[in-house]
Scaffold this motif. Structure first.
Motif, PDB file in Angstrom:
ATOM      1  N   LEU A 174     -51.802 -12.212  30.873  1.00  0.00           N
ATOM      2  CA  LEU A 174     -52.501 -13.335  31.504  1.00  0.00           C
ATOM      3  C   LEU A 174     -52.784 -13.073  32.989  1.00  0.00           C
ATOM      4  O   LEU A 174     -53.892 -13.325  33.463  1.00  0.00           O
ATOM      5  CB  LEU A 174     -51.679 -14.625  31.318  1.00  0.00           C
ATOM      6  N   ASP A 175     -51.812 -12.530  33.714  1.00  0.00           N
ATOM      7  CA  ASP A 175     -52.034 -12.328  35.151  1.00  0.00           C
ATOM      8  C   ASP A 175     -53.128 -11.289  35.422  1.00  0.00           C
ATOM      9  O   ASP A 175     -53.920 -11.440  36.353  1.00  0.00           O
ATOM     10  CB  ASP A 175     -50.722 -11.950  35.856  1.00  0.00           C
ATOM     11  N   VAL A 176     -53.170 -10.258  34.582  1.00  0.00           N
ATOM     12  CA  VAL A 176     -54.226  -9.240  34.737  1.00  0.00           C
ATOM     13  C   VAL A 176     -55.588  -9.893  34.489  1.00  0.00           C
ATOM     14  O   VAL A 176     -56.561  -9.664  35.226  1.00  0.00           O
ATOM     15  CB  VAL A 176     -54.009  -8.069  33.733  1.00  0.00           C
ATOM     16  N   LEU A 177     -55.656 -10.749  33.460  1.00  0.00           N
ATOM     17  CA  LEU A 177     -56.925 -11.406  33.120  1.00  0.00           C
ATOM     18  C   LEU A 177     -57.366 -12.353  34.230  1.00  0.00           C
ATOM     19  O   LEU A 177     -58.554 -12.402  34.590  1.00  0.00           O
ATOM     20  CB  LEU A 177     -56.767 -12.204  31.816  1.00  0.00           C
ATOM     21  N   ILE A 178     -56.418 -13.113  34.763  1.00  0.00           N
ATOM     22  CA  ILE A 178     -56.747 -14.058  35.837  1.00  0.00           C
ATOM     23  C   ILE A 178     -57.390 -13.295  36.994  1.00  0.00           C
ATOM     24  O   ILE A 178     -58.405 -13.689  37.556  1.00  0.00           O
ATOM     25  CB  ILE A 178     -55.468 -14.808  36.294  1.00  0.00           C
ATOM     26  N   ASP A 179     -56.801 -12.150  37.291  1.00  0.00           N
ATOM     27  CA  ASP A 179     -57.303 -11.335  38.370  1.00  0.00           C
ATOM     28  C   ASP A 179     -58.665 -10.707  38.046  1.00  0.00           C
ATOM     29  O   ASP A 179     -59.522 -10.575  38.909  1.00  0.00           O
ATOM     30  CB  ASP A 179     -56.258 -10.234  38.593  1.00  0.00           C
ATOM     31  N   ALA A 180     -58.855 -10.347  36.766  1.00  0.00           N
ATOM     32  CA  ALA A 180     -60.068  -9.609  36.386  1.00  0.00           C
ATOM     33  C   ALA A 180     -61.300 -10.487  36.267  1.00  0.00           C
ATOM     34  O   ALA A 180     -62.403 -10.045  36.568  1.00  0.00           O
ATOM     35  CB  ALA A 180     -59.840  -8.882  35.069  1.00  0.00           C
ATOM     36  N   VAL A 181     -61.152 -11.728  35.799  1.00  0.00           N
ATOM     37  CA  VAL A 181     -62.371 -12.474  35.425  1.00  0.00           C
ATOM     38  C   VAL A 181     -62.635 -13.723  36.254  1.00  0.00           C
ATOM     39  O   VAL A 181     -63.691 -14.342  36.098  1.00  0.00           O
ATOM     40  CB  VAL A 181     -62.402 -12.838  33.908  1.00  0.00           C
ATOM     41  N   LEU A 210     -50.851   3.106  27.081  1.00  0.00           N
ATOM     42  CA  LEU A 210     -51.455   1.803  27.436  1.00  0.00           C
ATOM     43  C   LEU A 210     -51.827   1.020  26.174  1.00  0.00           C
ATOM     44  O   LEU A 210     -51.632  -0.198  26.106  1.00  0.00           O
ATOM     45  CB  LEU A 210     -52.725   2.006  28.281  1.00  0.00           C
ATOM     46  N   VAL A 211     -52.351   1.717  25.175  1.00  0.00           N
ATOM     47  CA  VAL A 211     -52.714   1.061  23.907  1.00  0.00           C
ATOM     48  C   VAL A 211     -51.450   0.473  23.272  1.00  0.00           C
ATOM     49  O   VAL A 211     -51.405  -0.699  22.891  1.00  0.00           O
ATOM     50  CB  VAL A 211     -53.410   2.058  22.945  1.00  0.00           C
ATOM     51  N   ASP A 212     -50.386   1.289  23.192  1.00  0.00           N
ATOM     52  CA  ASP A 212     -49.167   0.816  22.536  1.00  0.00           C
ATOM     53  C   ASP A 212     -48.563  -0.389  23.258  1.00  0.00           C
ATOM     54  O   ASP A 212     -48.040  -1.291  22.620  1.00  0.00           O
ATOM     55  CB  ASP A 212     -48.136   1.949  22.442  1.00  0.00           C
ATOM     56  N   ALA A 213     -48.658  -0.403  24.560  1.00  0.00           N
ATOM     57  CA  ALA A 213     -48.025  -1.498  25.304  1.00  0.00           C
ATOM     58  C   ALA A 213     -48.892  -2.752  25.370  1.00  0.00           C
ATOM     59  O   ALA A 213     -48.384  -3.837  25.642  1.00  0.00           O
ATOM     60  CB  ALA A 213     -47.699  -1.022  26.726  1.00  0.00           C
ATOM     61  N   ASN A 214     -50.205  -2.618  25.107  1.00  0.00           N
ATOM     62  CA  ASN A 214     -51.080  -3.762  25.404  1.00  0.00           C
ATOM     63  C   ASN A 214     -52.010  -4.230  24.298  1.00  0.00           C
ATOM     64  O   ASN A 214     -52.570  -5.315  24.407  1.00  0.00           O
ATOM     65  CB  ASN A 214     -51.943  -3.441  26.636  1.00  0.00           C
ATOM     66  N   LEU A 215     -52.212  -3.430  23.265  1.00  0.00           N
ATOM     67  CA  LEU A 215     -53.181  -3.841  22.235  1.00  0.00           C
ATOM     68  C   LEU A 215     -52.517  -3.971  20.867  1.00  0.00           C
ATOM     69  O   LEU A 215     -51.671  -3.148  20.509  1.00  0.00           O
ATOM     70  CB  LEU A 215     -54.324  -2.818  22.133  1.00  0.00           C
ATOM     71  N   ASN A 216     -52.928  -4.990  20.129  1.00  0.00           N
ATOM     72  CA  ASN A 216     -52.454  -5.159  18.753  1.00  0.00           C
ATOM     73  C   ASN A 216     -53.448  -4.512  17.818  1.00  0.00           C
ATOM     74  O   ASN A 216     -54.557  -5.008  17.663  1.00  0.00           O
ATOM     75  CB  ASN A 216     -52.460  -6.650  18.390  1.00  0.00           C
ATOM     76  N   ILE A 217     -53.072  -3.386  17.222  1.00  0.00           N
ATOM     77  CA  ILE A 217     -53.975  -2.755  16.254  1.00  0.00           C
ATOM     78  C   ILE A 217     -53.229  -2.708  14.925  1.00  0.00           C
ATOM     79  O   ILE A 217     -52.216  -1.999  14.807  1.00  0.00           O
ATOM     80  CB  ILE A 217     -54.419  -1.359  16.731  1.00  0.00           C
ATOM     81  N   GLU A 218     -53.730  -3.513  13.978  1.00  0.00           N
ATOM     82  CA  GLU A 218     -53.046  -3.625  12.686  1.00  0.00           C
ATOM     83  C   GLU A 218     -52.911  -2.245  12.051  1.00  0.00           C
ATOM     84  O   GLU A 218     -53.862  -1.463  12.048  1.00  0.00           O
ATOM     85  CB  GLU A 218     -53.879  -4.536  11.770  1.00  0.00           C
ATOM     86  N   GLY A 219     -51.731  -1.953  11.554  1.00  0.00           N
ATOM     87  CA  GLY A 219     -51.520  -0.689  10.846  1.00  0.00           C
ATOM     88  C   GLY A 219     -51.178   0.470  11.777  1.00  0.00           C
ATOM     89  O   GLY A 219     -50.895   1.561  11.324  1.00  0.00           O
ATOM     90  N   ARG A 220     -51.209   0.232  13.096  1.00  0.00           N
ATOM     91  CA  ARG A 220     -50.899   1.334  14.013  1.00  0.00           C
ATOM     92  C   ARG A 220     -49.422   1.277  14.413  1.00  0.00           C
ATOM     93  O   ARG A 220     -48.927   0.233  14.808  1.00  0.00           O
ATOM     94  CB  ARG A 220     -51.772   1.177  15.269  1.00  0.00           C
ATOM     95  N   ALA A 280     -58.425  -7.058  29.596  1.00  0.00           N
ATOM     96  CA  ALA A 280     -57.165  -6.692  30.258  1.00  0.00           C
ATOM     97  C   ALA A 280     -56.986  -5.166  30.212  1.00  0.00           C
ATOM     98  O   ALA A 280     -56.597  -4.548  31.214  1.00  0.00           O
ATOM     99  CB  ALA A 280     -55.994  -7.399  29.576  1.00  0.00           C
ATOM    100  N   PHE A 281     -57.323  -4.571  29.077  1.00  0.00           N
ATOM    101  CA  PHE A 281     -57.182  -3.114  28.904  1.00  0.00           C
ATOM    102  C   PHE A 281     -58.070  -2.372  29.911  1.00  0.00           C
ATOM    103  O   PHE A 281     -57.654  -1.391  30.533  1.00  0.00           O
ATOM    104  CB  PHE A 281     -57.552  -2.762  27.460  1.00  0.00           C
ATOM    105  N   TRP A 282     -59.284  -2.882  30.088  1.00  0.00           N
ATOM    106  CA  TRP A 282     -60.225  -2.305  31.073  1.00  0.00           C
ATOM    107  C   TRP A 282     -59.544  -2.237  32.446  1.00  0.00           C
ATOM    108  O   TRP A 282     -59.513  -1.190  33.100  1.00  0.00           O
ATOM    109  CB  TRP A 282     -61.483  -3.183  31.091  1.00  0.00           C
ATOM    110  N   ARG A 283     -58.958  -3.349  32.878  1.00  0.00           N
ATOM    111  CA  ARG A 283     -58.317  -3.375  34.191  1.00  0.00           C
ATOM    112  C   ARG A 283     -57.093  -2.469  34.262  1.00  0.00           C
ATOM    113  O   ARG A 283     -56.832  -1.813  35.272  1.00  0.00           O
ATOM    114  CB  ARG A 283     -57.932  -4.819  34.552  1.00  0.00           C
ATOM    115  N   LEU A 284     -56.327  -2.420  33.170  1.00  0.00           N
ATOM    116  CA  LEU A 284     -55.118  -1.598  33.163  1.00  0.00           C
ATOM    117  C   LEU A 284     -55.474  -0.109  33.204  1.00  0.00           C
ATOM    118  O   LEU A 284     -54.789   0.683  33.849  1.00  0.00           O
ATOM    119  CB  LEU A 284     -54.266  -1.933  31.931  1.00  0.00           C
ATOM    120  N   VAL A 285     -56.573   0.262  32.547  1.00  0.00           N
ATOM    121  CA  VAL A 285     -57.023   1.671  32.592  1.00  0.00           C
ATOM    122  C   VAL A 285     -57.428   2.018  34.029  1.00  0.00           C
ATOM    123  O   VAL A 285     -57.043   3.065  34.574  1.00  0.00           O
ATOM    124  CB  VAL A 285     -58.198   1.912  31.602  1.00  0.00           C
TER     125      VAL A 285
END
Ligand SMILES: CC(C)(COP(=O)(O)OP(=O)(O)OC[C@H]1O[C@@H](n2cnc3c(N)ncnc32)[C@H](O)[C@@H]1OP(=O)(O)O)[C@@H](O)C(=O)NCCC(=O)NCCS
Lengths: 236, 81
Positions: A137-144, B11-21, B45-50
């Motif tokens: 949520l905090d990353v999103l708040i910052d991003a958008v 980053l994918v493992d910590a932040n995205l839900n991918i069924e079956g992964r 969120a993933f865009w910003r984290l990358v």
């Protein structure tokens, strides 16, 4: 082709001037999913098979079939005459017997809820987001969000922080989808007007760099989901 | 130092839900994250984290064209120092 589509999983949600919004029930239901599948054309079936995630596939199939049924009703055509194409950034449009149809529509799905907005003219965008916790949520708040929107979210506490964020997110997404740019529009580049941020359900909005277009922006969220519609009735 | 693929995988493992992964599994190079069922909030969120992880600024417009691991990794290898 199925003779008629049972209207088991969608129904009226709200009407905003001439924009009609339909709710689609996306709870897993094998009978509905099988029925919906018969309404999709070859390309839509191939698209459905590309989804790796059963939930995403179900949401696509159930929404696409109900969209087809609604469009057939609004355009007085049969399902086999209707084709759905998409613009450069993915916004769908309808064609009947290969001619672009005079109707505006948009679709959104999240969790167990889908929404479809239909309007006789202009450009329309709809977005729905289940009120589920967001890991980043905090990353999103910052991003958008703009600095003032961020301040609104930060002034809320606990669960309300998520609710305020999701309201702003769906309003921005509805605008981005009405416009048609989808993922390639940086939604932090514009700000939701203060009256809507302060709780007014509907108002007019002009995007920076596009002052000639007046969007009617409406928050149609409920306790279960945040949702919004943007409509420019003069649009192409 | 970890490769670009390993950093993206973390980053994918910590932040995205991918069924079956399951965690640590190699990424499917051509699997578009929208087709993998990732929601638009998680994509953003993933865009910003990358951007944060690799210390670069990728515009929304550019990121919208980098939705498979192979495109994203090729872009990062060409643009991050
Ligand atoms: C992809 C996007 C259109 C919506 O994604 P989403 O919220 O995951 O999905 P929704 O359920 O609300 O909407 C999906 C529907 O929108 C429609 N759609 C797809 N691209 C669209 C576009 N460019 N414009 C309008 N509608 C679009 C499709 O009908 C799709 O449903 P379908 O595949 O079942 O037919 C997009 O608006 C988005 O994710 N924007 C984020 C903006 C951003 O900040 N980007 C920064 C860089 S990542």
């Amino acid at each position: 082709m199925a003779p008629a589509l049972a209207t088991g999983w969608w129904g009226p949600f709200t009407q905003l001037d001439d924009v009609v919004v339909t709710h689609v029930d996306l709870v897993p239901n094998e009978t509905n999913e099988q029925e919906a599948w018969t309404w999709l054309d070859g390309e839509e079936r191939r698209r459905a098979c590309r989804f790796q995630h059963n939930g995403a596939k179900r949401r696509y199939v159930l929404c696409r079939a109900s969209l087809r049924s609604l469009l057939c009703g609004a355009l007085s055509c049969r399902n086999h005459q209707l084709a759905l194409g998409s613009s450069e950034h993915g916004k769908p449009f309808a064609a009947v017997d290969r001619l672009q149809a005079p109707i505006a529509f948009n679709v959104s799905h999240s969790g167990q809820h889908g929404l479809i907005a239909l309007a006789p003219r202009g450009r329309v965008g709809v977005d729905v987001e289940e009120r589920a916790a967001q890991r980043n949520l905090d990353v999103l708040i910052d991003a958008v969000l703009s600095p003032r929107e961020r301040a609104d979210v930060m002034a809320a506490s606990g669960r309300q922080k998520l609710d305020v964020f999701l309201d702003l997110w769906t309003l921005k997404e509805a605008l981005s989808k009405a416009h048609g740019l989808g993922l390639s529009l940086d939604v932090s580049s514009f700000e939701i007007p203060p009256d809507i941020r302060n709780g007014t359900r509907s108002g007019m909005f002009r995007m920076p760099g596009m002052p000639e277009v007046a969007w009617r922006l409406t928050n149609i969220g409920t306790d279960r989901f945040a949702a919004a519609v943007a409509h420019d009735e003069e649009g192409l | 130092m970890a490769s670009t693929e390993e950093r993206i995988r973390a980053l994918v493992d910590a932040n995205l839900n991918i069924e079956g992964r399951s965690e640590g599994q190699p990424l499917t190079p051509d699997l578009n994250i929208i087709d993998a069922g990732v929601s638009s909030t998680d994509v953003v969120a993933f865009w910003r984290l990358v951007c944060e992880e690799f210390g670069i600024d990728i515009s929304a417009e550019e990121f919208a064209e980098l939705l498979t691991p192979s495109d994203l990794i090729a872009y990062l290898d060409a643009h991050s120092g």
